[in-house]
Design an enzyme around this catalytic site. Structure first.
Site, PDB file in Angstrom:
ATOM      1  N   ARG A 154     -14.595  -7.546   3.087  1.00  0.00           N
ATOM      2  CA  ARG A 154     -13.168  -6.805   1.959  1.00  0.00           C
ATOM      3  C   ARG A 154     -12.079  -8.224   2.684  1.00  0.00           C
ATOM      4  NH1 ARG A 154     -10.350  -2.516   2.405  1.00  0.00           N
ATOM      5  NH2 ARG A 154      -8.725  -3.449   0.604  1.00  0.00           N
ATOM      6  N   CYS A 166     -16.165   2.844   1.212  1.00  0.00           N
ATOM      7  CA  CYS A 166     -15.323   1.699   1.158  1.00  0.00           C
ATOM      8  C   CYS A 166     -14.742   2.145   3.258  1.00  0.00           C
ATOM      9  CB  CYS A 166     -13.962   2.152   0.164  1.00  0.00           C
ATOM     10  SG  CYS A 166     -13.384   3.878   0.129  1.00  0.00           S
ATOM     11  N   GLN A 211     -10.379  -3.199  -2.543  1.00  0.00           N
ATOM     12  CA  GLN A 211     -11.817  -2.425  -2.458  1.00  0.00           C
ATOM     13  C   GLN A 211     -13.277  -2.450  -3.608  1.00  0.00           C
ATOM     14  OE1 GLN A 211     -12.147  -0.305   0.548  1.00  0.00           O
ATOM     15  NE2 GLN A 211     -14.068  -1.121  -0.686  1.00  0.00           N
ATOM     16  N   ARG A 236       0.985  -1.233  -0.048  1.00  0.00           N
ATOM     17  CA  ARG A 236       0.130   0.443   0.148  1.00  0.00           C
ATOM     18  C   ARG A 236       0.578   1.207   0.294  1.00  0.00           C
ATOM     19  NH1 ARG A 236      -4.817   2.383   3.560  1.00  0.00           N
ATOM     20  NH2 ARG A 236      -5.941   0.487   2.180  1.00  0.00           N
ATOM     21  N   ASP A 257     -16.705   7.937  -1.359  1.00  0.00           N
ATOM     22  CA  ASP A 257     -15.404   8.584  -0.583  1.00  0.00           C
ATOM     23  C   ASP A 257     -14.767   9.767  -0.379  1.00  0.00           C
ATOM     24  OD1 ASP A 257     -12.926   7.140   0.146  1.00  0.00           O
ATOM     25  OD2 ASP A 257     -12.154   6.569  -1.474  1.00  0.00           O
ATOM     26  N   HIS A 266      -7.427   1.361  -6.314  1.00  0.00           N
ATOM     27  CA  HIS A 266      -7.865  -0.028  -5.185  1.00  0.00           C
ATOM     28  C   HIS A 266      -8.422  -1.269  -5.660  1.00  0.00           C
ATOM     29  CE1 HIS A 266      -7.540  -0.799  -1.123  1.00  0.00           C
ATOM     30  NE2 HIS A 266      -8.483   0.847  -0.636  1.00  0.00           N
TER      31      HIS A 266
HETATM   32  N1  NVA Z   1      -9.860   7.486  -1.748  1.00  0.00           N
HETATM   33  C1  NVA Z   1      -9.198   6.895  -0.376  1.00  0.00           C
HETATM   34  C2  NVA Z   1      -9.281   5.785   0.291  1.00  0.00           C
HETATM   35  C3  NVA Z   1      -8.682   5.455   1.048  1.00  0.00           C
HETATM   36  C4  NVA Z   1      -9.303   3.578   1.494  1.00  0.00           C
HETATM   37  C5  NVA Z   1      -7.434   7.533  -0.235  1.00  0.00           C
HETATM   38  O1  NVA Z   1      -6.984   6.686  -1.075  1.00  0.00           O
HETATM   39  O2  NVA Z   1      -7.474   7.942   0.706  1.00  0.00           O
HETATM   40  N1   CP Z   2     -10.492   0.855   2.665  1.00  0.00           N
HETATM   41  C1   CP Z   2      -9.693   0.945   2.713  1.00  0.00           C
HETATM   42  O1   CP Z   2      -8.824   0.588   2.115  1.00  0.00           O
HETATM   43  O2   CP Z   2      -9.330   1.041   4.348  1.00  0.00           O
HETATM   44  P1   CP Z   2      -8.192   1.268   5.358  1.00  0.00           P
HETATM   45  O3   CP Z   2      -7.718   2.141   4.754  1.00  0.00           O
HETATM   46  O4   CP Z   2      -8.205   1.379   6.614  1.00  0.00           O
HETATM   47  O5   CP Z   2      -7.001  -0.220   5.164  1.00  0.00           O
END
Ligand code: NVA
Ligand code: CP
Length: 313
Positions: free
Chosen positions: A300, A272, A138, A108, A231, A135
């Site tokens: 998930r 998400c 997700q 990540r 989101d 993602h």
């Molecule tokens: N769009 C958000 C998703 C988090 C799961 C981010 O990248 O922070």
């Molecule tokens: N939805 C998601 O990816 O959550 P986290 O950022 O908590 O992993």
């Protein structure tokens, strides 16, 4: 032709066919049933998963770590503060060393290029647990949640409200195109989906009988929607943009009026998570009876376990 994903990486769902996505969803359903009956089969016994996080995570880390460990595997959490990832040692070299020691890698972080390089140089399956662009795990959980609710994916209308060019919106758009769904990105022109991926998804949707569109008009987007998805307005790494995003995205907040605009009482709300209640979604909607966010979060884990089963065993 039977599907075989052994050895494959999941970097973006663009690399997966509708049949392969179907296969992953079928395994997800099976492992969810097993989980409900507390069945543990030690599928990953003796295996190791490296998990690299440049960005924070609750769900993704928990899903990978618990799914792998409860099947007998050993997940190793690696923070970039502790390993030589592109600092002192090149990314390529770290990838090659990881590939000699672990069975799979989850990443990540910021750049999509990093997860791609990890896959290229490690030689083991690499899973994208979120980058600035995509993602994919997700989106698999989102598909599973939608199918659980409507008993089908084909023809379901999904409207993503807000920052339609972010990682979650992009992966959801790809997933909907692949599965013959009707996806509408609804947000300001300034935050439109990336044109090359948008056009690619339109092409895919032609073959699957789905549709992909963008509009800034709420009435047009929301009419007869089955799913309303949103989101955060500022993703990780964009914290400095929060003020400007609030002004731009306020009209796209998911509130009770927006939920009613679908004209359907069975429309569901998805997110998400994590959510900023009072910004992209109101407290009433996320806590309301149309919200499916907790099922979505649970899924998930099942979908991630399915990805690891399909690519490792
Ligand atoms: N769009 C958000 C998703 C988090 C799961 C981010 O990248 O922070
Ligand atoms: N939805 C998601 O990816 O959550 P986290 O950022 O908590 O992993």
């Amino acid at each position: 032709m039977s599907v075989n994903l052994k050895g494959r990486s999941l970097l973006t769902l663009l690399d997966f066919s509708p049949e392969e996505i179907r296969y992953l969803l079928d395994i997800s359903e099976q492992v969810k049933m097993e989980s409900r009956s507390r069945l543990r089969t030690e599928r990953f016994k003796g295996m190791t998963l490296a998990m690299i996080f440049e960005k924070r995570s609750t769900r993704t880390r928990l899903a990978f770590e618990t799914a792998f460990a409860e099947e007998g595997g050993h997940p190793v959490f690696l923070s970039p503060n502790d390993i030589h990832l592109g600092a002192k040692e090149s990314l390529e070299d770290t990838a090659r060393v990881l590939g000699r020691m672990v069975d799979a890698i989850m990443f990540r972080g910021y750049k999509q290029e990093t997860v791609e390089k990890l896959a290229e140089y490690s030689g083991v399956p690499v899973y994208n647990g979120l980058t600035d662009e995509f993602h994919p795990t997700q989106a698999l959980a989102d598909l599973m949640t939608i199918e659980e609710n409507f008993g089908r994916l084909k023809g379901v209308k999904v409207v993503f409200m807000g920052d339609t060019r972010n990682n979650v919106a992009t992966s959801l758009m790809i997933a909907c195109a692949k599965m013959g769904m009707n996806f509408v990105a609804c947000g300001p022109e300034e935050l439109k989906p990336r044109s090359d991926i948008f056009e690619k998804c339109q092409e895919i949707a032609k073959e699957t009988d789905g549709s992909i569109s963008f509009t800034s008009n709420l009435e047009e987007a929301l009419a007869s929607a089955d799913v309303i998805y949103t989101d955060v307005w500022a993703s990780m790494g964009e914290e400095d943009k929060e003020k400007e995003r609030m002004a731009l995205l306020k009209p796209y907040q998911v509130n009770e009026r927006v939920m009613e605009m679908t004209g359907k009482s069975e429309t569901i709300f998805m997110h998400c998570l994590p959510a900023v209640k009072g910004q992209e979604v109101t407290y009433e909607v996320i806590e309301g009876k149309q919200s499916r966010v907790w099922d979505e979060a649970e899924n998930r884990k099942h979908t991630i376990k399915a990805v690891m089963i399909a690519t490792l065993l």
